[in-house]
Scaffold this active site. Structure first.
Site, PDB file in Angstrom:
ATOM      1  N   HIS A   1      -4.444   8.636  -3.380  1.00 42.60           N
ATOM      2  CA  HIS A   1      -3.752   9.923  -3.462  1.00 42.60           C
ATOM      3  C   HIS A   1      -2.460   9.849  -4.273  1.00 42.60           C
ATOM      4  O   HIS A   1      -1.946  10.867  -4.709  1.00 42.60           O
ATOM      5  CB  HIS A   1      -3.547  10.539  -2.076  1.00 42.60           C
TER       6      HIS A   1
ATOM      7  N   LYS B   1      -0.316  12.765  -7.196  1.00 41.42           N
ATOM      8  CA  LYS B   1       1.054  13.283  -7.087  1.00 41.42           C
ATOM      9  C   LYS B   1       1.507  13.774  -8.464  1.00 41.42           C
ATOM     10  O   LYS B   1       1.300  13.106  -9.477  1.00 41.42           O
ATOM     11  CB  LYS B   1       2.002  12.194  -6.573  1.00 41.42           C
TER      12      LYS B   1
ATOM     13  N   GLU C   1       9.054   3.662   3.422  1.00 46.23           N
ATOM     14  CA  GLU C   1       8.795   4.729   4.395  1.00 46.23           C
ATOM     15  C   GLU C   1       9.677   4.525   5.619  1.00 46.23           C
ATOM     16  O   GLU C   1       9.896   3.391   6.047  1.00 46.23           O
ATOM     17  CB  GLU C   1       7.337   4.681   4.839  1.00 46.23           C
TER      18      GLU C   1
ATOM     19  N   HIS D   1      -1.895   1.846  -4.040  1.00 49.66           N
ATOM     20  CA  HIS D   1      -0.854   2.742  -4.554  1.00 49.66           C
ATOM     21  C   HIS D   1       0.121   2.040  -5.518  1.00 49.66           C
ATOM     22  O   HIS D   1       0.378   2.519  -6.618  1.00 49.66           O
ATOM     23  CB  HIS D   1      -0.044   3.352  -3.408  1.00 49.66           C
TER      24      HIS D   1
ATOM     25  N   LYS E   1       7.252  -0.238   5.924  1.00 47.45           N
ATOM     26  CA  LYS E   1       7.397   0.813   6.936  1.00 47.45           C
ATOM     27  C   LYS E   1       8.729   0.596   7.645  1.00 47.45           C
ATOM     28  O   LYS E   1       9.261  -0.512   7.669  1.00 47.45           O
ATOM     29  CB  LYS E   1       6.273   0.718   7.965  1.00 47.45           C
TER      30      LYS E   1
END
Ligand code: BG6
Length: 486
Positions: A176, A180, A214, A238, A338
């Protein structure tokens, strides 16, 4: 752009998080923008015996939260939901596939999109049953969610099964990040302008940093995440795709294979890791308890679904080199984690300093020209230049030329919205071809093997920090530091 013809979209894993938080909100946004054909049908599949109304109720809150008040209009949502249906389906049941085929048989000429948002273990069986039920015809397309496998071997096995039913032209491996807007803007910046190209190589660029940080933790996905880890969840796909877009040669056209051929060449030019370079040039980390935005959060091992004997990494940083004419000698530093201090996805291109300094530097000593390409939280392109500091001395200070791409009043489609519409249009440019995914798996294989052989606990970092010290050291050794913009 070409209008989308009516299609049937069947979501395997329709009760999952991805459907409620990404796929259906993406389709709703497309509906709001007038891009979703009114005759489109969406059939969500799940194992639970829910019925349509209960299903719609079950996704409402998550979709609303994801879209936020600015984009969610309850009345319009219900209108959109008119095209959604729910069917109970057990991925192992021939009868259930038979019922699905019956349901779709009234529009045999339509494009049929099968979105596999389930565990990849089920992909092969689902494809076989689609074929047996006559649903894998020429007008069918299959979308495969990542992670596609756990390593090269398992990815190859899954791909072989899917390809025994569908042709490569019918297979859409989704990443994904490619959907973007900012990533496509990077393509536009590089290949729609002539001014950057002469600068875009080892003669001018000192290093490239790509960060996806993140603030969130594992968010109720403990089982999945613990079996996956940051390398497989974020880096193999990614981060490597972003690296390809930064480093690829200009493709002959935006045709899918032309773009994918160039990305593949980048992955094939990456310097292979050896056990020694894995130890020297990669860092695995795992968050411990800490504070994110002032809130106390538990360490990874205390997250629900994570066993105390887990050895999974939640952070990875590495130094890569691309052995080709353009990039020889330029380090590419990649990192993702994360529970970090910022929620940011950013590419920073650091240029060399002028060869001879004639001005004393005032503010920002040591700063060089830099191009920032921020994907998240806002989409911004900034070029950092040196300018004169006001006053009667010739002191320099860094200033930024910035282009706020989100503030121009244009609507930006979300990644899933864009990609789902591309599947419906039959455009594979922003999807990953099998050879690309394989090459990426191949490149990370020595990292996975060396980490396994070492069997060392990941380096600790406090939640809310910028990652383990070893990641800072990785750049410090090269006389550099991570550019922290968050
Ligand atoms: C997914 C990962 O692919 O990407 C998640 O599985 C991660 O772990 C997510 O949180 C990040 O995507 P985005 O678009 O929110 O940056």
């Amino acid at each position: 752009m070409e209008a989308v013809q009516p299609f049937d979209l069947v979501i395997f894993g329709g009760t999952g998080d991805l459907a409620a938080r990404k796929l259906l909100p993406g389709l709703y946004q497309s509906f709001m923008a007038g891009g979703l054909p009114p005759e489109a049908r969406i059939i969500a599949l799940g194992r639970k015996d829910l019925g349509r109304d209960n299903y719609l109720a079950s996704i409402l809150d998550k979709s609303r939260t994801k879209l936020g008040d600015e984009f969610f209009d309850e009345g319009r949502w219900h209108e959109f939901a008119g095209c959604i249906d729910y069917q109970q389906l057990d991925a192992g049941s021939d009868d259930d596939f038979g019922r699905l085929a019956e349901r779709l048989q009234d529009a045999p000429e339509r494009t049929r999109i099968f979105y596999l948002s389930t565990s990849p273990d089920l992909f092969a069986g689902i494809c076989q049953r689609l074929a047996q039920s006559g649903l894998a015809g020429a007008n069918s397309r299959v979308v495969l969610e990542k992670p596609l496998g756990h390593d090269l071997k398992s990815a190859d096995e899954i791909n072989a099964c899917v390809e025994s039913v569908f042709d490569e032209k019918q297979i859409y491996r989704i990443d994904h990040y490619l959907g973007k807007e900012a990533v496509q803007n990077l393509l536009a910046l590089r290949f729609g302008n002539a001014i950057f190209e002469p600068l875009w190589s080892h003669g001018n660029i000192r290093d490239v940093q790509i960060t996806i940080a993140e603030k969130i933790g594992v968010e109720g996905r403990g089982d999945f995440y613990d079996a996956t880890g940051a390398l497989r969840d974020m880096l193999q796909n990614h981060l490597m795709q972003l690296l390809c877009i930064v480093a690829m040669e200009p493709p002959i056209s935006m045709n899918a294979d032309n773009v994918r051929d160039e990305k593949l060449k980048v992955i094939r030019s990456l310097e292979p890791f050896t056990p020694e370079t894995v130890i020297a040039n990669t860092v695995r980390g795992r968050y411990q308890a800490g504070q994110v935005d002032g809130d106390k959060v538990p360490g990874y091992l205390d997250e629900p679904g994570i066993g105390s004997d887990s050895n999974t990494e939640t952070f990875v940083a590495l130094k890569a080199r691309i052995n080709n004419w353009r990039w020889s000698g330029v380090p590419f530093y990649l990192r993702t984690g994360k529970r970090m201090h910022g929620q940011v996805a950013e590419i920073v291109i650091n240029f060399f300093s002028p060869p001879h300094a004639i001005f004393p530097v005032g503010e920002g000593a040591g700063v060089t020209n830099r191009l920032y390409l921020r994907l998240q939280p806002n989409e911004v392109i900034e070029l950092q230049l040196m300018a004169k500091q006001a006053g009667d001395q010739n002191l320099l200070k860094p200033v930024k030329l910035d282009l706020d791409l989100t503030g121009r009043g244009e609507r930006h489609s979300g990644a899933y919205e864009r990609l789902l519409m591309d599947v419906a249009r039959g455009n594979q440019t922003l999807f990953v071809r099998r050879d690309e995914a394989n090459a990426a798996w191949q490149w990370v294989t020595p990292i996975m093997k060396t980490w396994d052989a070492l069997d060392k606990a990941p380096e600790p970092y406090a939640a809310g920090s910028s990652g383990p010290d070893a990641a800072i050291e990785l750049l410090r050794r090269d006389g550099r530091s991570w550019i922290e913009n968050a």
